[in-house]
Design a protein around this motif. Structure first.
Motif, PDB file in Angstrom:
ATOM      1  N   SER A 222       0.785  -1.229   0.032  1.00 58.15           N
ATOM      2  CA  SER A 222       0.060   0.188  -0.041  1.00 58.15           C
ATOM      3  C   SER A 222       0.749   1.292   0.110  1.00 58.15           C
ATOM      4  CB  SER A 222      -1.013   0.012   1.206  1.00 58.15           C
ATOM      5  OG  SER A 222      -0.424   0.027   2.425  1.00 58.15           O
ATOM      6  N   ILE A 223       1.881   1.242   0.810  1.00 59.60           N
ATOM      7  CA  ILE A 223       2.829   2.380   0.787  1.00 59.60           C
ATOM      8  C   ILE A 223       3.606   2.689  -0.657  1.00 59.60           C
ATOM      9  CG2 ILE A 223       5.034   1.283   1.898  1.00 59.60           C
ATOM     10  CD1 ILE A 223       3.419   4.668   2.578  1.00 59.60           C
ATOM     11  N   LEU A 224       3.987   1.581  -1.145  1.00 60.48           N
ATOM     12  CA  LEU A 224       4.548   1.549  -2.801  1.00 60.48           C
ATOM     13  C   LEU A 224       3.553   2.407  -3.631  1.00 60.48           C
ATOM     14  CD1 LEU A 224       6.510  -1.914  -2.580  1.00 60.48           C
ATOM     15  CD2 LEU A 224       7.521   0.768  -2.824  1.00 60.48           C
ATOM     16  N   LYS A 225       2.376   1.799  -3.386  1.00 55.50           N
ATOM     17  CA  LYS A 225       1.249   2.354  -4.417  1.00 55.50           C
ATOM     18  C   LYS A 225       1.127   3.755  -4.247  1.00 55.50           C
ATOM     19  CE  LYS A 225      -1.603  -1.795  -5.024  1.00 55.50           C
ATOM     20  NZ  LYS A 225      -3.049  -2.391  -4.787  1.00 55.50           N
ATOM     21  N   SER A 226       0.998   4.333  -2.869  1.00 55.54           N
ATOM     22  CA  SER A 226       0.903   5.643  -2.542  1.00 55.54           C
ATOM     23  C   SER A 226       1.998   6.724  -2.883  1.00 55.54           C
ATOM     24  CB  SER A 226       0.379   5.609  -1.010  1.00 55.54           C
ATOM     25  OG  SER A 226       1.309   5.430  -0.317  1.00 55.54           O
ATOM     26  N   ILE A 227       3.163   6.202  -2.822  1.00 52.98           N
ATOM     27  CA  ILE A 227       4.257   7.165  -3.113  1.00 52.98           C
ATOM     28  C   ILE A 227       4.797   6.673  -4.457  1.00 52.98           C
ATOM     29  CG2 ILE A 227       5.123   7.056  -0.835  1.00 52.98           C
ATOM     30  CD1 ILE A 227       7.171   5.295  -1.525  1.00 52.98           C
ATOM     31  N   LYS A 228       3.976   6.115  -5.389  1.00 54.80           N
ATOM     32  CA  LYS A 228       4.224   5.927  -6.728  1.00 54.80           C
ATOM     33  C   LYS A 228       4.698   7.171  -7.486  1.00 54.80           C
ATOM     34  CE  LYS A 228       3.140   2.959 -10.712  1.00 54.80           C
ATOM     35  NZ  LYS A 228       1.980   2.053 -11.487  1.00 54.80           N
ATOM     36  N   PRO A 229       4.232   8.185  -7.468  1.00 50.86           N
ATOM     37  CA  PRO A 229       4.554   9.470  -8.057  1.00 50.86           C
ATOM     38  C   PRO A 229       6.139   9.853  -7.783  1.00 50.86           C
ATOM     39  CG  PRO A 229       2.727  10.021  -7.218  1.00 50.86           C
ATOM     40  CD  PRO A 229       3.150   8.681  -6.429  1.00 50.86           C
ATOM     41  N   ILE A 230       6.853   9.395  -6.672  1.00 55.06           N
ATOM     42  CA  ILE A 230       8.055   9.838  -6.461  1.00 55.06           C
ATOM     43  C   ILE A 230       9.039   8.899  -6.906  1.00 55.06           C
ATOM     44  CG2 ILE A 230       7.574  11.557  -4.510  1.00 55.06           C
ATOM     45  CD1 ILE A 230       8.618   9.379  -2.721  1.00 55.06           C
TER      46      ILE A 230
END
Length: 313
Positions: free
Chosen positions: A86-94
């Motif tokens: 879930s964290i990887l999905k949420s920080i995908k923009p960076i």
């Protein structure tokens, strides 16, 4: 390098503080509302080996990191294992094409999840024996010494891995490059598997568990279960060396008075634990390879029972 630490709990805060104090450009990312808001308002407070300090480190919720989409060079993952995807999905923009990701999570098998989001040549795996505790939102306790081992997953990543090791060393985090980091990861998982779940079930610190008459037999059995499963995956654990390492943690002058992170999560904060990625992972692998792991199975089931009893979320 601009460094983002995804998961600013106890360990993420330690790394953030030490990297920041060493002059690195650091941001923190976390989902705990009270923790994030406290750090935004007051700074990150820490009792650092007996000294009270405050570090002003930028912190964001994952949905707020859009402004950093072109600037992050390294992401250090310190989320809980069950929150990794879930964290990887949420920080995908960076996560740029050349952003490096260093995974320092407890447990086994995280590279399989990370490869869904990051090219294999940009992934580094590692583990650390540093310790830290959350006092409350925006406040941590950092004590004792530690180190960390890391290695690039793909041969092309070695140069950057060595550069990151230097940054970690310069920050006092005692980074080491290892040619076989999976051994270190299994070794750390074994240490956690012998201590974290037991201290959580017994509601005690490391020293008190170590002082019991049955501690030696318990940790020996758990180590042997880890070693039997690891062997099938071509990881040969040094059983006696790991046992000595675990016994050394009982010392009250080192980390003996420490309550492991799993205890902090479940007993102190009523949060779900990482047991499925430590003892639970060995139990699942044992079933796959037809290797009995009764202690790991029982510890996993007892921790899950405790989660249910306490209404952990």
């Amino acid at each position: 390098m601009k460094i983002a630490i995804a998961g600013a709990g106890a360990m993420g805060s330690r790394f953030g503080i030490m990297l920041h104090k060493a002059g690195n450009d650091v941001i923190l990312i976390d989902t705990w509302t009270d923790h994030v808001n406290a750090i935004k308002k007051f700074g990150l407070k820490a009792n650092f080996n007996g000294e009270d300090i405050v570090e002003k480190i930028p912190i964001f919720f994952p949905e707020e990191v859009q402004d950093y989409k072109d600037s992050i060079d390294v992401v250090i993952l310190f989320t809980k294992a069950m929150q990794l995807e879930s964290i990887l999905k949420s920080i995908k923009p960076i996560l740029k094409k050349d952003t490096k990701v260093l995974c320092l999570l407890n447990g086994l098998g995280h590279e399989d999840t990370i490869e869904k989001y990051i090219d294999k040549k940009n992934i580094l795996l590692g583990n650390t024996i540093w310790t830290a505790s959350i006092i409350g939102p925006g406040e941590v306790k950092l004590f004792g010494d530690g180190e960390l081992d890391l290695q690039n997953v793909h041969p092309a990543g070695k140069e950057v891995a060595l550069e990151i090791v230097k940054i970690l060393k310069d920050a006092g985090l005692n980074g080491n490059y290892r040619e076989n980091v999976k051994y270190s990861i299994w070794r750390k998982a074994c240490l956690n598997g012998a201590i974290n779940g037991i201290c959580t079930i017994l509601d005690t610190n490391i020293m008190s568990f170590g002082a019991t008459k049955v501690s030696s037999q318990i940790i020996t059995t758990i180590i042997n279960e880890f070693a039997a499963v690891a062997k099938v995956e071509n990881i040969i654990l040094d059983v006696e060396e790991i046992k000595k390492l675990i016994i050394s943690t009982y010392d009250p002058n080192k980390i003996g008075s420490h309550y492991p992170s799993m205890h902090q999560d479940l007993i102190q904060n009523k949060r779900l634990t990482e047991i499925d990625y430590i003892n639970g992972a060995v139990f699942r692998k044992g079933k796959k390879y037809n290797i009995p792991t009764p202690y790991c199975q029982l510890i996993t089931e007892l921790v899950h029972a405790k989660e249910e009893i306490l209404g952990a979320k």
